[in-house]
Motif scaffolding. Sequence first.
Motif, PDB file in Angstrom:
ATOM      1  N   ILE A  79       0.834  -1.192   0.000  1.00  0.00           N
ATOM      2  CA  ILE A  79       0.000   0.000   0.000  1.00  0.00           C
ATOM      3  C   ILE A  79       0.876   1.252   0.000  1.00  0.00           C
ATOM      4  O   ILE A  79       1.712   1.418   0.897  1.00  0.00           O
ATOM      5  N   PRO A  80       0.705   2.153  -0.982  1.00  0.00           N
ATOM      6  CA  PRO A  80       1.439   3.424  -0.942  1.00  0.00           C
ATOM      7  C   PRO A  80       0.989   4.261   0.258  1.00  0.00           C
ATOM      8  O   PRO A  80      -0.206   4.389   0.536  1.00  0.00           O
ATOM      9  N   VAL A  81       1.948   4.832   0.964  1.00  0.00           N
ATOM     10  CA  VAL A  81       1.677   5.667   2.124  1.00  0.00           C
ATOM     11  C   VAL A  81       2.526   6.923   2.012  1.00  0.00           C
ATOM     12  O   VAL A  81       3.738   6.842   1.810  1.00  0.00           O
ATOM     13  N   SER A  82       1.903   8.085   2.143  1.00  0.00           N
ATOM     14  CA  SER A  82       2.620   9.350   2.066  1.00  0.00           C
ATOM     15  C   SER A  82       2.695   9.979   3.446  1.00  0.00           C
ATOM     16  O   SER A  82       1.669  10.131   4.127  1.00  0.00           O
ATOM     17  N   ILE A  83       3.908  10.312   3.891  1.00  0.00           N
ATOM     18  CA  ILE A  83       4.128  10.980   5.167  1.00  0.00           C
ATOM     19  C   ILE A  83       4.839  12.298   4.890  1.00  0.00           C
ATOM     20  O   ILE A  83       5.921  12.311   4.282  1.00  0.00           O
ATOM     21  N   MET A  84       4.225  13.388   5.305  1.00  0.00           N
ATOM     22  CA  MET A  84       4.772  14.729   5.076  1.00  0.00           C
ATOM     23  C   MET A  84       5.056  14.947   3.585  1.00  0.00           C
ATOM     24  O   MET A  84       6.087  15.474   3.196  1.00  0.00           O
ATOM     25  N   ASN A  85       4.112  14.475   2.763  1.00  0.00           N
ATOM     26  CA  ASN A  85       4.183  14.616   1.310  1.00  0.00           C
ATOM     27  C   ASN A  85       5.380  13.896   0.692  1.00  0.00           C
ATOM     28  O   ASN A  85       5.816  14.245  -0.413  1.00  0.00           O
ATOM     29  N   ARG A  86       5.886  12.911   1.400  1.00  0.00           N
ATOM     30  CA  ARG A  86       6.979  12.098   0.859  1.00  0.00           C
ATOM     31  C   ARG A  86       6.477  10.663   0.689  1.00  0.00           C
ATOM     32  O   ARG A  86       5.819  10.125   1.575  1.00  0.00           O
ATOM     33  N   PRO A  87       6.820  10.023  -0.427  1.00  0.00           N
ATOM     34  CA  PRO A  87       6.250   8.700  -0.718  1.00  0.00           C
ATOM     35  C   PRO A  87       6.846   7.594   0.148  1.00  0.00           C
ATOM     36  O   PRO A  87       7.993   7.668   0.590  1.00  0.00           O
ATOM     37  N   GLY A  88       6.061   6.560   0.335  1.00  0.00           N
ATOM     38  CA  GLY A  88       6.511   5.373   1.043  1.00  0.00           C
ATOM     39  C   GLY A  88       5.537   4.234   0.800  1.00  0.00           C
ATOM     40  O   GLY A  88       4.535   4.383   0.084  1.00  0.00           O
ATOM     41  N   HIS A  89       5.827   3.082   1.381  1.00  0.00           N
ATOM     42  CA  HIS A  89       4.973   1.907   1.218  1.00  0.00           C
ATOM     43  C   HIS A  89       4.948   1.100   2.507  1.00  0.00           C
ATOM     44  O   HIS A  89       5.924   1.060   3.253  1.00  0.00           O
ATOM     45  N   GLN A  90       3.815   0.438   2.753  1.00  0.00           N
ATOM     46  CA  GLN A  90       3.681  -0.549   3.816  1.00  0.00           C
ATOM     47  C   GLN A  90       3.158  -1.824   3.158  1.00  0.00           C
ATOM     48  O   GLN A  90       2.161  -1.783   2.422  1.00  0.00           O
ATOM     49  N   GLN A 135      10.253   4.380   3.338  1.00  0.00           N
ATOM     50  CA  GLN A 135       9.771   5.742   3.479  1.00  0.00           C
ATOM     51  C   GLN A 135      10.835   6.727   3.028  1.00  0.00           C
ATOM     52  O   GLN A 135      11.968   6.687   3.518  1.00  0.00           O
ATOM     53  N   ALA A 136      10.490   7.587   2.076  1.00  0.00           N
ATOM     54  CA  ALA A 136      11.417   8.605   1.608  1.00  0.00           C
ATOM     55  C   ALA A 136      11.640   9.648   2.699  1.00  0.00           C
ATOM     56  O   ALA A 136      10.690  10.106   3.344  1.00  0.00           O
ATOM     57  N   LEU A 137      12.889  10.026   2.891  1.00  0.00           N
ATOM     58  CA  LEU A 137      13.230  11.123   3.790  1.00  0.00           C
ATOM     59  C   LEU A 137      13.493  12.413   3.026  1.00  0.00           C
ATOM     60  O   LEU A 137      13.330  13.505   3.575  1.00  0.00           O
ATOM     61  N   TYR A 138      13.925  12.270   1.760  1.00  0.00           N
ATOM     62  CA  TYR A 138      14.208  13.430   0.922  1.00  0.00           C
ATOM     63  C   TYR A 138      13.827  13.107  -0.505  1.00  0.00           C
ATOM     64  O   TYR A 138      14.115  12.008  -1.005  1.00  0.00           O
TER      65      TYR A 138
END
Length: 265
Positions: A79-90, A135-138
Motif C-alpha cells: 500500500i502506498p503511504v505518504s508521510i509529510m508529502n513524501r512517498p513510502g509503502h507498507q 519511506q522517503a526522507l528526501y
Amino acid sequence: SQPYAGGRGVDAFMNTGLAFPAAAARTVPYSTLGAGFAVLEGVEPIFSMMVLDTHNTPTTSGFEDFFTNGATTVAKLNIPVSIMNRPGHQGVWGTYSTGTYSDLDPTAYFNPNVGPVIVTGRQTGSWSLFYSADQALYVDPSNPKRSYGVFTNLGLADNGPSPVHWSANVGLGGSAPVSSRPLDTFGIGYSHVGYSSPIKNLAPVLLPIGNDDAVEIFYNIAVTPYFRITPDLQILMPARDRTLPPGAHEIDTAVVVGLRGKIEF
C-alpha cells in the motif's frame, strides 16, 4: 524489490541478507519458471500474485521437471503511504510451497551440508510471512525520481524444513545527497538471519551454527550513465563463530572490501 534496497546484488547491496528476504530461502528459488499477475494503482502494483516452480533452474531450460515437486505461491499486498508529502509503502506478503523437502536440503542461498551431517526425513509444505516498509526522507524537488529513505523487511518462516526461521534487515539508501552527482546511489544497512532449530541441531558437530549478522556500506558511482563502479564494505559476523565446543575451529568476524563494475548495453 523495495525502493532503497533490493537490486539483486548488482545495483545496490551485495550481501544476501540485504538483497533478498532470507526467510523465503526455502520456498522461492533464485531462478525458475512461473507466471503471475498484478493489480495496479497508476503505475504501482498494489496486489500481486505469482505461481512458481520449486526447482532452481538458472542454467537449464525446458519443462522436464516442471512442477514435479509441487509449486510455490507468492502473494503480496503493498500500500502506498505518504508521510509529510513524501512517498513510502507498507506491505505484507507471504509464500507457500507444496514441495517436499528435508530440513537440510540446500537452497539457492544457503547450503548447510558442510562436513558430516545427520540425514533427516522429508516433509511436504513450507511457508514464510513478511512485513516490509520504505519511506522517503528526501525527494529532489526538481527531479522526483531522485530520493533517499529508510527501508526494513521482517520475515518469519516455519522452523524446518525452512533453513531460516526468521530474518530482518533495516537500512538507509537511495540517490546520493550530492547535487553534482545526480546518478550516484548509496546504501548502509544491517541484516540478521536466524537459522531454524533443525539447522542448528543437526549441523556438523564441529561446525555448529548460530545466527548471522552483517553490516554493509556501498557507494555506486555513475562514471557514465551506462558504466558504474561500486566500492563496497561489509562487516560479517558469521553463524559459526559463537558457542563453539572445545577443539572446534572458530571463524572470526570478517571485514570484506569489494569493488563491483556494471556496464549496461
